[in-house]
Structure formats: structure tokens, C-alpha cells
Design an enzyme around this catalytic site. Structure first.
Site, PDB file in Angstrom:
ATOM      1  N   ASN A  10       2.091  10.479  13.664  1.00  0.00           N
ATOM      2  CA  ASN A  10       3.442  10.431  14.289  1.00  0.00           C
ATOM      3  C   ASN A  10       3.441   9.848  15.502  1.00  0.00           C
ATOM      4  OD1 ASN A  10       5.998  10.573  15.186  1.00  0.00           O
ATOM      5  ND2 ASN A  10       5.773  13.040  15.266  1.00  0.00           N
ATOM      6  N   LYS A  12       5.459   8.690  17.778  1.00  0.00           N
ATOM      7  CA  LYS A  12       6.634   9.109  18.455  1.00  0.00           C
ATOM      8  C   LYS A  12       7.044   7.990  19.197  1.00  0.00           C
ATOM      9  CE  LYS A  12       4.399  13.870  18.675  1.00  0.00           C
ATOM     10  NZ  LYS A  12       4.315  14.908  19.717  1.00  0.00           N
ATOM     11  N   HIS A 100      11.640  17.961  13.518  1.00  0.00           N
ATOM     12  CA  HIS A 100      10.349  18.023  14.562  1.00  0.00           C
ATOM     13  C   HIS A 100      10.776  18.967  15.858  1.00  0.00           C
ATOM     14  CE1 HIS A 100       7.301  16.900  17.627  1.00  0.00           C
ATOM     15  NE2 HIS A 100       6.414  16.398  16.390  1.00  0.00           N
ATOM     16  N   GLU A 102      10.488  18.333  18.967  1.00  0.00           N
ATOM     17  CA  GLU A 102      10.684  17.325  19.885  1.00  0.00           C
ATOM     18  C   GLU A 102      12.373  17.201  19.577  1.00  0.00           C
ATOM     19  OE1 GLU A 102       7.910  14.767  19.972  1.00  0.00           O
ATOM     20  OE2 GLU A 102       6.640  15.966  20.677  1.00  0.00           O
ATOM     21  N   GLU A 172       3.929  23.249  13.012  1.00  0.00           N
ATOM     22  CA  GLU A 172       3.676  22.707  14.159  1.00  0.00           C
ATOM     23  C   GLU A 172       4.039  23.600  15.374  1.00  0.00           C
ATOM     24  OE1 GLU A 172       3.129  18.112  14.434  1.00  0.00           O
ATOM     25  OE2 GLU A 172       5.042  18.478  14.777  1.00  0.00           O
ATOM     26  N   GLY A 178       0.834  18.217  21.856  1.00  0.00           N
ATOM     27  CA  GLY A 178       0.730  17.508  23.281  1.00  0.00           C
ATOM     28  C   GLY A 178       0.129  18.342  24.292  1.00  0.00           C
ATOM     29  N   SER A 218      -2.363  18.952  18.706  1.00  0.00           N
ATOM     30  CA  SER A 218      -3.315  18.583  19.122  1.00  0.00           C
ATOM     31  C   SER A 218      -4.567  18.365  18.295  1.00  0.00           C
ATOM     32  CB  SER A 218      -3.928  19.800  20.333  1.00  0.00           C
ATOM     33  OG  SER A 218      -2.639  19.509  21.315  1.00  0.00           O
TER      34      SER A 218
HETATM   35  P1  13P Z   1      -0.127  15.983  19.238  1.00  0.00           P
HETATM   36  O1  13P Z   1      -1.209  15.751  18.179  1.00  0.00           O
HETATM   37  O2  13P Z   1      -0.262  15.117  20.263  1.00  0.00           O
HETATM   38  O3  13P Z   1      -0.299  17.491  19.735  1.00  0.00           O
HETATM   39  O4  13P Z   1       1.235  15.977  18.442  1.00  0.00           O
HETATM   40  C1  13P Z   1       1.566  16.604  17.465  1.00  0.00           C
HETATM   41  C2  13P Z   1       2.800  16.311  16.767  1.00  0.00           C
HETATM   42  O5  13P Z   1       4.034  16.603  17.328  1.00  0.00           O
HETATM   43  C3  13P Z   1       2.881  15.501  15.614  1.00  0.00           C
HETATM   44  O6  13P Z   1       4.073  15.581  14.944  1.00  0.00           O
END
Ligand code: 13P
Length: 256
Positions: A10, A12, A100, A102, A172, A178, A218
């Protein structure tokens, strides 16, 4: 049942379409056919890269699948800034990330909207990747199970058993995204088992067996093997570590 592994990058809101070409080519050079035999590998770039990567993947016969990070539930109409499932299908998108954290936190994506997106993705013949996860305060107050099962049940309401089997679920934990802080493989494995049981309770044992469940938060080349060793974890949803082709290749080839 043998569930094929699934690794999704992903991206983003990162990388222009020009950068996307370079990253995808470099990733491709670092992988070999055995990697794709073991795992379905999906790249989920920003919308602006999809057409470019569709062309590249077709021209060079790369066995990557494409993913989108968002979709609207209507087919067309006056929805400024939105993109429909039908538009994504024409770009050979196979997977669409929905719910997601976010988007839940920053764009008000509630369970009912996640459900509408899941339905439109399935109707268009693509696979929704339904993300669920608890915040740190929810975890600390012992609400993880309640939060993730409520989110998943909301997303899978009013679907057929076959549709429930066809989704991908991604666990997640919000506090692991992140942050460099990942869930322990044991904890993640337990939550993923709970999610599988939830799909089985809603769609029957066959749907529970078939559904692919990913861990995200992560994930990196050093911790992926621990997650993949868990019976109920079928793959990973990878954020930051998917932006660098060397690192993402090392995640995909964790078994080497
Ligand atoms: P990270 O791997 O950067 O922690 O992000 C995870 C994520 O949100 C994947 O959708």
C-alpha cells in the site's frame, strides 16, 4: 485448505507515476517466478499511477496484480473527486483497500460506508481488502476483540456466503501503522483467528476456511517470517516497506 499467500504493498499518497515505473521495474528485477508461485503480489499505488502501471505490467508481462486504495460505492454521477469500481476494473485493478484506519480516522469512513464500498467492489468482480484494527486506547482497555469483530461484521453484512469467502481481511492495529511498533506474531495470530471465526460464523465454515487474512502494521523484512508462520495469517499489507523495491522484495522473499 491451502490459501495462497498474499502480499500487498500500500503505497498510500507516495510516488508519482514516473517514480512508480522505476519502483515497479526494480521490484520485478528482484523477484523470480518462484516468488509468484508462493504469493500473489499486489501493488496498490495512488490512482494517478494505475493507468501507467497497467500498461507496464501488460507490456512486460509482470505477474503483479494492481490494487486501489479507495473507491466510491456509486457507479457514476455527481461525486466530485471520487472514482467508481467500474473505472477501476477497466484499469485491471483486482483488489481495493476499504476501511483503512487512515480513511476511518481522517475521512470519516464509518462501518456502513465500508460495507457499501465492499458491495460495489464485489459487484464489479474485484476483491475488497477490508481493514480492521483497534487504537492503542482500545487495546489498553481490552476492547480489541469487540472493535475488530464489530468492524468486520459491519463490513460483511448482507453479503452471500460466497462473497464473504471472497473478501480479504486485513488486521491492522492502528498503533502499529507507520510507527515501527508492530504487534507480536502471537497477538496478531490470535486476532486473525478471531477474524476467521467471525467470517465462519457469518458465512459458514467453508467461507471461514477460504478467506485470506493479512496482518499489517510496520511489517518489514525482519518480522514478516514470524507473522507468516501463524496458521491464520495468510499474508501482509505493507505500507512504508513497500516503497523501496529492495525492502519490499525482501519482504516478499522472506522465505528464502
Ligand atoms: P506501515 O507498514 O507503514 O506501518 O503501514 C501499514 C499500513 O497501513 C498498510 O496499509
Amino acid at each position: 485448505m491451502d490459501r495462497k499467500s498474499l502480499i500487498i504493498g500500500n503505497w498510500k499518497m507516495n510516488l508519482t507515476h514516473l517514480e512508480a515505473i522505476a519502483v515497479t521495474q526494480r521490484l520485478w528485477y528482484r523477484l523470480n517466478p518462484a516468488d509468484f508461485d508462493r504469493a500473489d503480489v499486489v501493488i496498490a499505488p495512488p490512482f494517478t499511477c494505475l493507468r501507467t502501471l497497467q500498461t507496464l505490467i501488460l507490456a512486460d508481462r509482470m505477474p503483479f496484480a494492481l490494487g486501489a486504495q479507495h473507491v466510491h460505492w456509486e457507479q457514476d454521477g455527481a461525486f466530485t473527486g471520487e472514482v467508481s469500481a467500474g473505472m477501476l476494473v477497466k484499469l485491471d485493478v483486482g483488489y481495493v483497500i476499504v476501511g483503512h484506519s487512515e480513511r476511518r480516522a481522517m475521512f470519516g469512513e464509518a462501518d456502513e460506508l465500508v460495507r457499501k464500498r465492499v458491495r460495489s467492489v464485489l459487484s464489479a468482480g474485484m476483491t475488497p481488502v477490508v481493514c480492521v484494527g483497534e487504537t492503542v486506547s482500545q487495546r489498553e482497555s481490552g476492547e480489541t476483540e469487540m472493535v475488530v469483530t464489530t468492524q468486520l461484521r459491519g463490513a460483511l453484512r448482507r453479503l452471500t456466503a460466497q462473497q464473504r469467502a471472497d473478501v480479504v481481511v486485513a488486521y491492522e492495529p492502528v498503533w502499529a501503522i507507520g510507527t515501527g511498533r508492530h504487534a507480536s506474531a502471537d497477538d496478531a495470530g490470535e486476532v486473525c483467528e478471531l477474524l476467521r471465526n467471525t467470517v465462519a460464523a457469518m458465512g459458514g465454515p467453508d467461507a471461514g476456511e477460504a478467506v485470506r487474512i493479512l496482518y499489517g502494521g510496520s511489517v518489514n523484512p525482519g518480522n514478516i517470517a514470524g507473522f507468516m508462520a501463524k496458521t491464520h495469517i495468510d499474508g501482509a499489507l505493507v505500507g512504508g516497506a513497500s516503497l523501496d523495491p529492495d525492502t519490499f522484495a525482501a519482504v516478499i522473499r522472506y522465505w528464502m
